[in-house]
Design a protein around this motif. Structure first.
Motif, PDB file in Angstrom:
ATOM      1  N   SER A 240       1.001  -1.126  -0.024  1.00  0.00           N
ATOM      2  CA  SER A 240       0.128   0.030  -0.015  1.00  0.00           C
ATOM      3  C   SER A 240       0.882   1.362  -0.116  1.00  0.00           C
ATOM      4  O   SER A 240       0.484   2.162  -0.799  1.00  0.00           O
ATOM      5  CB  SER A 240      -0.801  -0.148   1.217  1.00  0.00           C
ATOM      6  OG  SER A 240      -1.641  -1.090   1.192  1.00  0.00           O
ATOM      7  N   GLN A 244       1.470   4.146  -3.097  1.00  0.00           N
ATOM      8  CA  GLN A 244       0.902   5.586  -3.203  1.00  0.00           C
ATOM      9  C   GLN A 244       2.090   6.510  -3.674  1.00  0.00           C
ATOM     10  O   GLN A 244       2.775   7.273  -3.122  1.00  0.00           O
ATOM     11  CB  GLN A 244       0.821   5.997  -1.698  1.00  0.00           C
ATOM     12  CG  GLN A 244      -0.145   5.252  -0.889  1.00  0.00           C
ATOM     13  CD  GLN A 244      -0.366   5.565   0.391  1.00  0.00           C
ATOM     14  OE1 GLN A 244       0.266   6.345   0.986  1.00  0.00           O
ATOM     15  NE2 GLN A 244      -1.394   4.913   1.017  1.00  0.00           N
ATOM     16  N   ASP A 245       2.261   6.384  -4.933  1.00  0.00           N
ATOM     17  CA  ASP A 245       2.952   7.311  -6.094  1.00  0.00           C
ATOM     18  C   ASP A 245       4.285   7.388  -5.430  1.00  0.00           C
ATOM     19  O   ASP A 245       5.298   8.433  -5.701  1.00  0.00           O
ATOM     20  CB  ASP A 245       2.624   8.693  -5.949  1.00  0.00           C
ATOM     21  CG  ASP A 245       1.211   8.553  -6.519  1.00  0.00           C
ATOM     22  OD1 ASP A 245       0.158   9.553  -6.178  1.00  0.00           O
ATOM     23  OD2 ASP A 245       0.748   8.074  -7.428  1.00  0.00           O
TER      24      ASP A 245
END
Length: 249
Positions: A240, A244-245
């Protein structure tokens, strides 16, 4: 029965009031578990942290017994990563995956050496590709290796762009386009010079996201589901964060 070896700490679990059940990955003996008495004392403070390198001796009256460890700290890798949340979580994920996936007491010298290399890489700016390559290597050592060397359809080792979720083999861009919705993207950093031009032009953060999905698919299917293993929470959190970039440093 007894032995002495260097080992990477994988986990500890409280066992009684002052003892723990320690699991390690040793250089010569594979994944081993045993009891450590007085683990809460000053002598072992900070020694049994996940990912640390220790020198340990194991002894038991019979080989099938749990046995006891005596441990000496060689290198506290955790200290170097305390202020780096992404690499620290990657270390936890790697140790947890090793603990749940490796058979006990089977030598795993390649994984031991590879994990030490990963730990060193986690201290650098290249920790993400190093960790993701390590996951692919883990699958390989467990017998679920992906074949990213050539196209499963044409046999050619160029213009690779996809991976078949059924076979784990690479597929070229031209052959895979009609079925792209059913294929997994192949990050260029995993296929190197054989990658398609489109894959090489994909931003690195997107490639890391692709690699998270690629490795995660086979880890979930071939390890967790096939063997009835509970998913590793640290791996899910790490995926995760990377997703997130690429904002984890």
């Amino acid at each position: 029965m007894d032995w002495r070896d260097d080992a990477i700490v994988l986990s500890t679990r409280k066992l009684g009031e002052n003892s723990v059940r320690l699991t390690v990955l040793t250089r010569d003996y594979g994944r081993y578990a045993g009891m450590v008495r007085g683990a809460s004392g000053k002598a072992l403070r900070g020694t049994l942290e996940c990912g640390n390198l220790i020198r340990t001796s194991w002894s038991a009256r019979l080989s099938e017994h749990l046995g006891q460890f005596k441990c000496e700290l060689l290198c506290s890798h955790v200290v170097d990563l305390l202020l780096l949340p992404g690499p620290l979580l990657a270390l936890s994920s790697a140790c947890a995956l090793l603990e749940v996936s490796l058979p006990e007491r089977v030598p795993q010298k390649t994984l031991y050496t590879g994990t030490l290399g990963l730990i060193d890489a986690l201290k650098s700016e290249y920790w993400k590709p190093a960790y993701l390559r390590w996951e692919i290597g883990l699958l390989q050592e467990l017998g679920y290796g992906l074949d990213l060397s050539c196209c499963a359809v044409t046999g050619k080792s160029q213009d690779l762009h996809f991976v078949s979720p059924k076979s784990g083999r690479a597929v070229s861009l031209a052959e895979g386009i009609p079925y792209r919705e059913r294929l997994l993207p192949l990050p260029a950093f995993l296929s190197g010079a054989a990658a398609s031009l489109a894959a090489r032009e994909t931003p690195m953060d997107d490639q890391y996201n692709q690699a998270v999905k690629l490795a995660g698919f086979f880890i979930h299917r071939d390890l967790f589901v096939a063997k009835g293993i509970r998913p590793v929470a640290a791996r899910d959190r790490l995926a995760s964060m990377i997703w997130q970039d690429g904002r984890v440093d």
